[in-house]
Design a protein around this motif. Structure first.
Motif, PDB file in Angstrom:
ATOM      1  N   ILE A 217      92.280  61.960  52.637  1.00 44.76           N
ATOM      2  CA  ILE A 217      91.841  60.566  52.779  1.00 44.76           C
ATOM      3  C   ILE A 217      92.872  59.894  53.678  1.00 44.76           C
ATOM      4  N   LEU A 218      92.458  59.493  54.857  1.00 48.80           N
ATOM      5  CA  LEU A 218      93.354  58.905  55.839  1.00 48.80           C
ATOM      6  C   LEU A 218      93.145  57.398  55.870  1.00 48.80           C
ATOM      7  N   ILE A 219      94.158  56.668  55.426  1.00 49.62           N
ATOM      8  CA  ILE A 219      94.096  55.209  55.442  1.00 49.62           C
ATOM      9  C   ILE A 219      94.907  54.743  56.640  1.00 49.62           C
ATOM     10  N   THR A 220      94.258  54.085  57.584  1.00 50.88           N
ATOM     11  CA  THR A 220      94.962  53.715  58.806  1.00 50.88           C
ATOM     12  C   THR A 220      94.295  52.533  59.488  1.00 50.88           C
ATOM     13  N   HIS A 221      95.097  51.830  60.286  1.00 47.81           N
ATOM     14  CA  HIS A 221      94.533  50.784  61.143  1.00 47.81           C
ATOM     15  C   HIS A 221      94.465  51.268  62.589  1.00 47.81           C
ATOM     16  N   ASP A 222      94.970  52.474  62.848  1.00 50.06           N
ATOM     17  CA  ASP A 222      94.999  53.025  64.205  1.00 50.06           C
ATOM     18  C   ASP A 222      93.688  53.746  64.485  1.00 50.06           C
ATOM     19  N   MET A 223      92.815  53.094  65.232  1.00 44.67           N
ATOM     20  CA  MET A 223      91.495  53.660  65.474  1.00 44.67           C
ATOM     21  C   MET A 223      91.567  54.878  66.396  1.00 44.67           C
ATOM     22  N   GLY A 224      92.634  55.016  67.174  1.00 43.50           N
ATOM     23  CA  GLY A 224      92.826  56.229  67.951  1.00 43.50           C
ATOM     24  C   GLY A 224      93.043  57.431  67.057  1.00 43.50           C
ATOM     25  N   CYS A 460     111.896  42.884  68.755  1.00 46.99           N
ATOM     26  CA  CYS A 460     110.763  43.332  67.949  1.00 46.99           C
ATOM     27  C   CYS A 460     110.873  44.840  67.753  1.00 46.99           C
ATOM     28  N   ASP A 461     111.404  45.259  66.608  1.00 52.99           N
ATOM     29  CA  ASP A 461     111.584  46.686  66.330  1.00 52.99           C
ATOM     30  C   ASP A 461     110.376  47.189  65.549  1.00 52.99           C
ATOM     31  N   GLU A 462     109.419  47.769  66.252  1.00 53.92           N
ATOM     32  CA  GLU A 462     108.158  48.215  65.636  1.00 53.92           C
ATOM     33  C   GLU A 462     107.499  47.064  64.886  1.00 53.92           C
ATOM     34  N   SER A 463     107.496  45.879  65.492  1.00 48.34           N
ATOM     35  CA  SER A 463     107.078  44.672  64.782  1.00 48.34           C
ATOM     36  C   SER A 463     105.586  44.606  64.489  1.00 48.34           C
ATOM     37  N   VAL A 464     104.765  45.373  65.203  1.00 42.42           N
ATOM     38  CA  VAL A 464     103.321  45.351  64.934  1.00 42.42           C
ATOM     39  C   VAL A 464     102.825  46.696  64.432  1.00 42.42           C
ATOM     40  N   SER A 465     103.746  47.609  64.090  1.00 41.75           N
ATOM     41  CA  SER A 465     103.332  48.952  63.684  1.00 41.75           C
ATOM     42  C   SER A 465     102.573  48.947  62.361  1.00 41.75           C
ATOM     43  N   ALA A 466     102.850  47.972  61.478  1.00 41.56           N
ATOM     44  CA  ALA A 466     102.197  47.945  60.173  1.00 41.56           C
ATOM     45  C   ALA A 466     100.935  47.089  60.164  1.00 41.56           C
ATOM     46  N   LEU A 467     100.559  46.555  61.313  1.00 43.12           N
ATOM     47  CA  LEU A 467      99.419  45.641  61.367  1.00 43.12           C
ATOM     48  C   LEU A 467      98.150  46.353  61.800  1.00 43.12           C
ATOM     49  N   ASP A 468      97.025  45.953  61.188  1.00 44.29           N
ATOM     50  CA  ASP A 468      95.751  46.466  61.653  1.00 44.29           C
ATOM     51  C   ASP A 468      95.463  45.893  63.044  1.00 44.29           C
ATOM     52  N   VAL A 469      94.534  46.509  63.763  1.00 46.09           N
ATOM     53  CA  VAL A 469      94.373  46.202  65.181  1.00 46.09           C
ATOM     54  C   VAL A 469      93.968  44.759  65.442  1.00 46.09           C
ATOM     55  N   SER A 470      93.127  44.172  64.594  1.00 48.48           N
ATOM     56  CA  SER A 470      92.694  42.799  64.850  1.00 48.48           C
ATOM     57  C   SER A 470      93.840  41.818  64.665  1.00 48.48           C
ATOM     58  N   VAL A 471      94.635  41.992  63.600  1.00 50.23           N
ATOM     59  CA  VAL A 471      95.787  41.120  63.386  1.00 50.23           C
ATOM     60  C   VAL A 471      96.868  41.424  64.420  1.00 50.23           C
ATOM     61  N   GLN A 472      96.991  42.697  64.788  1.00 53.59           N
ATOM     62  CA  GLN A 472      97.946  43.084  65.823  1.00 53.59           C
ATOM     63  C   GLN A 472      97.647  42.335  67.112  1.00 53.59           C
ATOM     64  N   ALA A 473      96.374  42.287  67.483  1.00 49.40           N
ATOM     65  CA  ALA A 473      95.983  41.577  68.699  1.00 49.40           C
ATOM     66  C   ALA A 473      96.315  40.095  68.588  1.00 49.40           C
ATOM     67  N   THR A 474      96.101  39.513  67.384  1.00 43.64           N
ATOM     68  CA  THR A 474      96.401  38.095  67.166  1.00 43.64           C
ATOM     69  C   THR A 474      97.901  37.832  67.297  1.00 43.64           C
ATOM     70  N   VAL A 475      98.713  38.701  66.689  1.00 42.62           N
ATOM     71  CA  VAL A 475     100.164  38.512  66.719  1.00 42.62           C
ATOM     72  C   VAL A 475     100.705  38.703  68.136  1.00 42.62           C
TER      73      VAL A 475
END
Length: 587
Positions: A217-224, A460-475
């Motif tokens: 079961i892969l839980i991820t926000h990385d659609m790639g 920013c040290d991996e500052s968006v690595s924990a964010l899902d893509v939609s929030v990542q885009a917003t940030v």
């Protein structure tokens, strides 16, 4: 008609009508509502969705690790017909790790900080297998070698804080894989990993499935990552399933509007070249300048107690950051990116010259250092470790304003409320504690805290690595907006090459503590010259299941190490300008 093999294989895990609720201040509210899915042996099921959508809480329910105020209020979690939700802890404990294992999202909070890596790995192995201490140690070293950690025998004697974030994540993966479980839950398993190690870990998970028929079961926000690994995909929003299908169906013909929004927000390699903004010009006095900056520390001890080896974490690093510029640092975990960031922020001792606003940091007085910390803020990689668990998050964001005596209490509160809204959180959440948020939400809080002083440079040290893509885009849009408004500069450290290409103006590629290539975004991504840069770009996952079967040359042999005997320094890379400021090390 031939019946697909998947259709005739009984589910290994069956989740039926799962509802998970939390009791908060006397009120019971659902976190996950009526979720159902099946998982078959050897299958990879991806659960995608925004931070806070219920992905991780579902995995914790499967592991029997829900917090005290959270419970399964209805539904079944059937593993080979046994309902995990109804098992007492005495019966769940033997299954956890051996039959169903989990790779957690935040490795620093999952590893025991006072135990060596080796002790934790061997303990996990011996808890489920009747082996001796020596046999468990051999298995642990092999598990570390499988996830390509250099010098695994030496890492066994280290503590978690001595490893980089990516290395800690690899230790967690090794711990989960060591027992070859029937079901492996991977909660953001590649969040802290650079693209090359991410590719190796995903290949490793596939190899494990091929050998043992493990279900993942892969839980991820990385659609790639989803596109390259998943057989089926579940999309969740606000605790509910909004779409389910094969990976090919979800990417080619998404039916739900939310799924379409999620896919539209995915950063894609090559899209950054469409950005027309010119690179900020050179300035007489850059925001920051590093000249032959080096960081090393000594390890080991001989008979007389003197160190025997030296870790060259960063060696002869030189670059500058211009006003209004986003400068990127990319490279493998442990290559020295975070070390350079900490040296720039004054958090670790260094050799060489580091200047902020034209002033050498080594000659600053105490009051000047305090002013410097107002101008330079840092968003750390691990949000849970960066927040005080006993402090409300609103107070944590306001604290820098209090320390620097900025504004009245009302003005400070208004600024904090505005930042909470701008990073996608509500003002009502300011009164909560860090453990009440998801990993992605905690990272947003850390970003708000860094922005509250309106500094000149944000690291920013991996500052968006924990964010899902939609929030990542917003940030990322917020960071760009603030840069445009205030002329703010960023040092952007990331392993996500697609994100880097879309946000940086110039970047440097680091390998084993040294810069091997540096130039503008277009130079590095459009014409990569160093073999290591080319390998980084080849490993980037592409959000298209149809392009899954790409050739990728896996590294062979022992991973190189920055550790050398004292007196034997590594050779310093010689950077050559091949035109237009595009610097490449001789390979």
């Amino acid at each position: 008609m031939i019946v697909p093999q998947q259709a005739i294989v009984a589910p290994l895990l069956s989740v039926q009508g799962l509802t998970i609720s939390v009791r908060d201040r006397g009120v019971v509210r659902p976190l996950v509502s009526n979720l159902s899915f099946d998982l078959r042996p050897g299958e990879t099921l991806a659960i995608a969705g925004e931070s806070g959508s219920g992905k991780s809480i579902t995995s914790l329910a499967l592991m029997g690790l829900l917090p005290a105020n959270v419970s399964v209020t209805s539904g079944q979690l059937l593993l080979n017909g046994v309902d995990l939700a109804r098992l007492p802890e005495t019966r769940m404990r033997p299954l956890r790790g051996a039959r169903i294992a989990m790779i957690f999202q935040e490795p620093m909070t999952s590893l025991n900080p006072v135990q060596m890596i080796g002790a934790q790995l061997t303990e996990a192995i011996r808890a489920h297998e009747p082996v001796s201490q020596a046999e468990a140690k051999v298995a642990a070293i092999e598990a570390l070698r499988q996830v390509r950690i250099s010098e695994p025998a030496r890492r066994m004697r280290q503590y978690p804080h001595e490893l980089s974030g990516g290395m800690r994540q690899r230790v967690m993966i090794a711990m989960a894989l060591a027992l070859r479980p029937a079901v492996l839950i991977a909660d953001e398993p590649t969040t802290a990993l650079d693209v090359t190690v991410q590719r190796e870990v995903l290949d490793l998970l596939r190899d494990l499935q091929a050998k043992t028929n493990t279900a993942v079961i892969l839980i991820t926000h990385d659609m790639g990552v989803v596109a390259e690994t998943a057989d089926r995909v579940i999309v969740m929003q606000s605790g509910r399933l909004v779409e389910e299908g094969t990976a090919a169906q979800i990417f080619a013909e998404p039916r739900a509007a939310y799924t379409r929004e999620l896919l539209a927000a995915v950063p894609r390699l090559g899209a950054g070249a469409e950005r027309a903004a010119p690179v900020p010009p050179e300035a007489p006095i850059p925001i920051a300048r590093l000249t032959k900056a080096s960081v090393h520390y000594d390890v080991g001890a001989n008979f007389f107690g003197r160190p025997t080896h030296r870790v060259h974490a960063a060696l002869g690093v030189s670059f500058d950051i211009r006003p209004g510029e986003t400068f990127g640092l990319v490279g493998e975990s442990g290559c020295g990116k975070s070390t350079i960031a900490k040296a720039l922020a004054g958090l670790v001792p260094h050799h060489g010259l580091i200047e902020i606003g034209g002033k050498p940091t080594s000659s600053l007085k105490a009051h000047e250092r305090k002013a410097l910390r107002r101008d330079i803020q840092m968003v750390f990689q691990d949000p849970m470790a960066a927040l005080d668990p006993r402090m409300k998050v609103g107070d944590a964001v306001e604290e820098p304003l209090v320390i620097h005596r900025i504004g009245t209490p009302a003005e400070r509160r208004a600024r904090v409320e505005d930042l909470f809204r701008r990073v996608g959180l509500s003002t009502e959440q300011m009164s909560r504690y860090p453990h009440e948020f998801s990993g992605g939400q905690r990272q947003r809080i850390c970003i708000a805290r860094a922005l509250v002083l309106r500094p000149k440079l944000i690291i920013c040290d991996e500052s968006v690595s924990a964010l899902d893509v939609s929030v990542q885009a917003t940030v990322l849009a917020l960071l760009q907006e603030l840069k445009d408004e205030m002329g703010m500069s960023y040092l952007f450290i990331s392993h996500d090459m697609a994100v880097v290409e879309n946000v940086v103006d110039r970047l440097a590629v680091m390998y084993l503590g040294q810069i091997v290539e540096m130039g503008t975004r277009d130079q590095i991504f459009g014409n990569p010259q160093h073999p290591y840069t080319q390998r980084l770009l080849d490993a980037v996952p592409i959000p298209d299941p149809a392009r899954r079967a790409r050739d990728y040359l896996r590294p062979s042999g022992e991973p190189p190490s920055p550790l050398h005997p004292i007196g034997e320094a590594p050779t310093l890379a010689d950077l050559i300008d091949i035109g237009g400021g595009h610097l490449v090390a001789k390979s």
